[in-house]
Each structure stands twice: as C-alpha cells, then as structure tokens.
Design a protein around this motif. Structure first.
Motif, mmCIF file in Angstrom:
data_model
loop_
_atom_site.group_PDB
_atom_site.id
_atom_site.type_symbol
_atom_site.label_atom_id
_atom_site.label_comp_id
_atom_site.label_asym_id
_atom_site.label_seq_id
_atom_site.Cartn_x
_atom_site.Cartn_y
_atom_site.Cartn_z
ATOM 1 N N GLU A 40 0.895 -1.122 -0.286
ATOM 2 C CA GLU A 40 -0.200 0.064 -0.131
ATOM 3 C C GLU A 40 0.958 1.351 0.004
ATOM 4 O O GLU A 40 0.565 2.139 -0.523
ATOM 5 N N GLY A 41 1.912 1.311 0.408
ATOM 6 C CA GLY A 41 2.726 2.254 0.683
ATOM 7 C C GLY A 41 4.295 2.088 0.983
ATOM 8 O O GLY A 41 4.590 0.952 1.200
ATOM 9 N N VAL A 42 5.203 3.188 1.048
ATOM 10 C CA VAL A 42 6.436 3.024 1.518
ATOM 11 C C VAL A 42 6.865 4.213 2.320
ATOM 12 O O VAL A 42 6.459 5.402 1.783
ATOM 13 N N LEU A 43 7.715 4.124 2.816
ATOM 14 C CA LEU A 43 8.505 5.431 3.642
ATOM 15 C C LEU A 43 9.936 5.175 4.229
ATOM 16 O O LEU A 43 10.148 3.716 4.244
ATOM 17 N N SER A 44 10.824 6.011 4.376
ATOM 18 C CA SER A 44 12.184 5.494 4.782
ATOM 19 C C SER A 44 12.269 5.778 6.368
ATOM 20 O O SER A 44 11.278 6.446 7.026
ATOM 21 N N LEU A 45 13.251 5.198 6.861
ATOM 22 C CA LEU A 45 13.532 5.332 8.128
ATOM 23 C C LEU A 45 13.669 6.602 8.730
ATOM 24 O O LEU A 45 13.340 7.035 9.881
ATOM 25 N N ARG A 46 14.280 7.618 7.907
ATOM 26 C CA ARG A 46 14.467 8.719 8.149
ATOM 27 C C ARG A 46 13.142 9.502 8.326
ATOM 28 O O ARG A 46 13.029 10.530 9.377
ATOM 29 N N GLU A 47 12.047 9.306 7.459
ATOM 30 C CA GLU A 47 10.992 9.763 7.696
ATOM 31 C C GLU A 47 10.140 9.598 9.055
ATOM 32 O O GLU A 47 9.368 10.408 9.473
ATOM 33 N N ILE A 48 10.225 8.283 9.469
ATOM 34 C CA ILE A 48 9.747 8.009 10.664
ATOM 35 C C ILE A 48 10.588 8.748 11.913
ATOM 36 O O ILE A 48 9.804 9.212 12.660
ATOM 37 N N PHE A 49 11.963 8.621 11.706
ATOM 38 C CA PHE A 49 12.712 9.402 12.845
ATOM 39 C C PHE A 49 12.122 10.629 13.030
ATOM 40 O O PHE A 49 12.359 10.955 14.254
ATOM 41 N N PHE A 50 11.962 11.435 11.953
ATOM 42 C CA PHE A 50 11.910 12.870 12.251
ATOM 43 C C PHE A 50 10.334 13.148 12.542
ATOM 44 O O PHE A 50 9.825 14.446 12.505
ATOM 45 N N ALA A 51 9.232 12.173 12.413
ATOM 46 C CA ALA A 51 8.080 12.494 12.246
ATOM 47 C C ALA A 51 7.581 12.388 13.633
ATOM 48 O O ALA A 51 8.297 12.057 14.478
ATOM 49 N N GLU A 52 6.516 13.071 14.162
ATOM 50 C CA GLU A 52 5.801 13.043 15.376
ATOM 51 C C GLU A 52 5.271 11.766 15.930
ATOM 52 O O GLU A 52 4.891 10.875 15.118
ATOM 53 N N PRO A 53 5.445 11.315 17.042
ATOM 54 C CA PRO A 53 5.390 10.118 17.679
ATOM 55 C C PRO A 53 3.870 9.536 17.365
ATOM 56 O O PRO A 53 3.562 8.479 17.196
#
Length: 459
Positions: A189-202
């Motif tokens: 359904e989708g994809v995202l990088s570890l960087r995007e997860i790391f800098f997103a709001e919890p």
C-alpha cells in the motif's frame, strides 16, 4: 601528510600480507590465526585475492565466525563454490545457513544438484522455506534474486509504535532503511524511509506520511528491469510483488550492482560477437573461450562469402577500371564503422531506458540527418585526397565519394533500426551489434558502389 598516511597504510598491508604468506609456508597455525583475526577486513580481502583454494580454506577455518562470514560474502560465486567444496559438510552447511536467502540461492545455483539437495535438507524449516521459494522462480527474474527479509508494517499504527516494532523485528533483516506498508493480506500500500519515521511526530500514523502507489516490480519480470527502476528513481531497494500485488520480497541496491555488471558484460560480449560466459577472464579455460567465439567467427566467415560473390560478379568491370579495387577496403571499413557507431549508441540508450520502440522513427530521422552530414564531410575529404594525391580520374573519385555518402546513410539507418526491431521481436538488442551490422553494411556498400560505378563509368 596525506602521502605519508597512504604510504603508512600500504606498509601495514604489505607487512600483514608478508606475515600471512610466511606463516602459511612455515605452517605456523598459531601465529597465522593471531595475525588474521587482528587484521581488518579490507586487508583480509587484499590478502586472499591471489591465494590458492587450499590456502584460502586454511585461512577461512582460522577466522572468527563474523570475519569468516564477511570474507565469504565478498568472494565471487566461483570462489565461494571452491571454498564450499573444500569444507566438511558440517562447516559448509553452517556457512550456507548464515547467508541471506538471495545470496544462498545464488551460491546453490552453482553447486551440483546432489550437494544442493543435501545442503537444503540441513537448513532450518524457515531457511528451507525461504530458499525453496526463491529457487521456484525462473533464473534471471526478479523473484529469483529478491530477498524475503524486509521490514513491513501496517498503515494504521503510529510512528512511536513503528519504531518499537522495527527495533524488535528488524535485527535480522537485510535492510531497514526502507519500510514497506502492507495490509492484512500483505498487499503493498505504501512505502516510507526510516529517516521519515525518525523525524515524524510520535503520534502521527504511518498512513499520513507514507508514499502511496510506490514503484514495484513483479516476480516474473526480468532482473534487468529491477536494475533500471533502482537507477531511475535512486532507490535503495525495490519491492517485488506477485500477481495479486502481495509483497513477497525486495531487491536491494547491492544486488543490482551485480546485475548491472553481469548484464553489461553480456551486452559487451554480444556486441563483440562472443557468446556470453558468466566467468571472469582468468577463470575461463581455452575450451570456454573457443566455444564462445568460434560460432560467431563461423557466421561472420559465411557472411563474408556474400561480399566475395558480389566482388566476383563485378570482376569484369573491375578489370576495366582497376583503381576501383583500391577503394573497396576503405568503403567496407567506413560502412562497418558508421553502422557500429549508431548501433552501439542506440543499444546503450535502450539499456538506460532513454529510448523506446515507439521512438523508432524519430531516432532513425535523427540518425539519417547525422549520416548525411557525416557522409558529405567524408566525401569531400575523400574526393580531395583522390584528386590531388592519386592518379584516379575525377569521375572515379566522384564514384567513390558518392558511394561514401550513400554507404554512411544506409549503415547508420540500419545501425539505429536493427536494435529496436530486435527488441520488437523479443531478441536482445545487443545481438544486433557491431558484427551483424558490419556484415550487412559491408554487403550493401559493395552493391551501392558497383551500381554507381556502372551508372557513371558505363562499365
């Protein structure tokens, strides 16, 4: 300062290498083990590059488990095969079980069937399942080279939950830098990088930050398509899906480098009129090289008989104007060179996905314009050469010069069209390479030459 540092590094490597060779010769196993396990991985790779299989096996057994596995993974498949064959079954099984599934399959493909069966039977149920799944796909397909070791999450969880799950489950995955989002049926359904997860709001959910409709490749697609996708979109990995778009694996950039090297080698071989061999040159036997080259040489020799027949049919005309003989090698060489320039350029552009079959008329039109300009330049230069520096009559010089224009025109049209037409009928465009294009261009150049000579010289 930099130069001194480089010299120091080289001296350290030279000392380590010298010590390893000395202890191998003197069979001082204790000292050898100490040196090997204190050396860094780069030095180890340099040291083993020129060792015999016997000495390589000795060194491998003396290394710590982590260093031994690292060293094994860096060897090419041919060296891995030799090393496996030198180990006991127990040691070989231990090595194979530690490899990533895609690397394991790549090695098993090179081993005898009886050995493969024994090795697979000794794997754990999970490892055996992953290995059999990959081996169930055709060779050189995306499914065959993918790894089932990847990180996947659901889109309805929060970033904080995602980080916790990655920590728990990602330790043994091949890569964690790209996270794949799937539903309960494992559909991508989708994809995202570890960087995007790391800098997103919890508290943010993954569905709010993921990229939807990510690029993917089917299990049955050619492995080269995976390489093109990774190059085109600058990805670290590309997801592999089945016919129902369920995520079944990923192909990582390190695997793609191997694919690119392999495909490039095959293309160069075909363009040079050689049957591709998946071995380094120094690993090929004389028999391997003869098998790869002789069929093409026979084909080219047979095609050369057509040029001989054409020359023979105009032998009477050539007796009347013998100077026409002298221009034949130059015209044939120019035809081959012009055709090769176009075919090589188009094959490269096709491999990089820069041009497609639908562009064939645009490409041919561009090559025709190039051919006309190049042909005129060559014709003017040739007419001046023949007029001022030979005894040829102006009409003969004109015949040769006009032939040059038409020859370059025809050769470039053929050289640009054949690779694209080859793809249209599902042949490798590289097959329509220098050898094939040159043979066709040579024959047509002679036909054009003698017909122009007959028309203008009346012979």
């Amino acid at each position: 300062m930099k130069d001194n540092k480089k010299k120091g590094t080289k001296n350290v490597y030279a000392d380590v290498n010298k010590s390893v060779l000395f202890n191998l010769e003197s069979k001082d196993i204790g000292s050898l083990k100490l040196i090997l396990n204190s050396a860094n991985e780069v030095d180890l790779l340099n040291i083993i590059s020129d060792l015999s299989t016997e000495n390589l096996a000795i060194i491998y057994r003396l290394l710590s488990k982590d260093k031994a596995l690292y060293l094994f993974e860096q060897l090419d498949t041919d060296e891995q095969e030799k090393l496996i064959n030198s180990l006991t079954d127990e040691a070989a099984i231990e090595v194979i079980s530690e490899l990533e599934p895609d690397d394991r399959v790549r090695l098993l493909d090179e081993l005898p069937a009886a050995v493969v069966k024994r090795m697979i039977a000794a794997l754990s149920p999970a490892e055996r399942k992953a290995t059999n799944m990959l081996m169930g796909y055709e060779e050189k397909t995306a499914g065959r080279i993918m790894t089932p070791e990847y990180v996947r999450l659901r889109k309805d969880i929060t970033v904080s939950d995602a980080i916790e799950r990655i920590k728990k489950t990602a330790k043994d995955k091949e890569t964690i830098y790209t996270i794949y989002i799937t539903n309960e049926a494992r559909k991508l359904e989708g994809v995202l990088s570890l960087r995007e997860i790391f800098f997103a709001e919890p508290s943010v959910k993954l569905e709010d930050i993921m990229l939807t409709n990510p690029v993917s490749i089917s299990t049955d697609d050619d492995q080269e398509e995976a390489a093109k996708l990774l190059q085109k979109f600058d990805l670290l990995s590309v997801p592999v899906v089945d016919k129902e778009r369920r995520l079944v694996g990923i192909i990582t950039v390190d695997d793609v480098i191997d694919i690119i090297n392999q495909e490039t080698t095959e293309d160069f071989s075909k363009m040079a009129g050689i049957t591709p061999i998946n071995k380094p040159y120094n690993k090929m036997s004389v028999a391997d090289i003869v098998k790869a080259r002789s069929p093409w040489l026979l084909i080219l020799m047979i095609s050369a008989t057509f040029t001989h027949m054409i020359i023979e049919s105009f032998e009477a005309a050539l007796m009347i104007v013998p100077v026409l003989y002298a221009a034949i090698p130059m015209l044939m060489d120019t035809a081959g060179n012009a055709g090769t320039q176009s075919s090589t350029t188009i094959v490269r552009a096709m491999s990089l996905n820069e041009v497609k079959l639908k562009n064939i008329f645009v490409i041919i039109w561009k090559e025709i314009r190039v051919a006309v300009i190049c042909g005129i330049i060559l014709a003017i230069a040739n007419f001046g050469r023949m007029y001022f520096f030979t005894d040829a009559a102006p009409t003969v010089a004109l015949v040769v010069s006009l032939t040059l224009i038409l020859t370059v025109f025809i050769a470039k049209a053929i050289g640009s069209a054949l690779p694209m037409l080859a793809e249209r009928v599902r042949l490798d465009p590289a097959v329509m390479s220098a050898t094939v294009v040159t043979s066709i261009a040579d024959i047509l150049a002679l036909i054009v030459y003698f017909n122009i000579a007959s028309l203008l010289l009346g012979i």
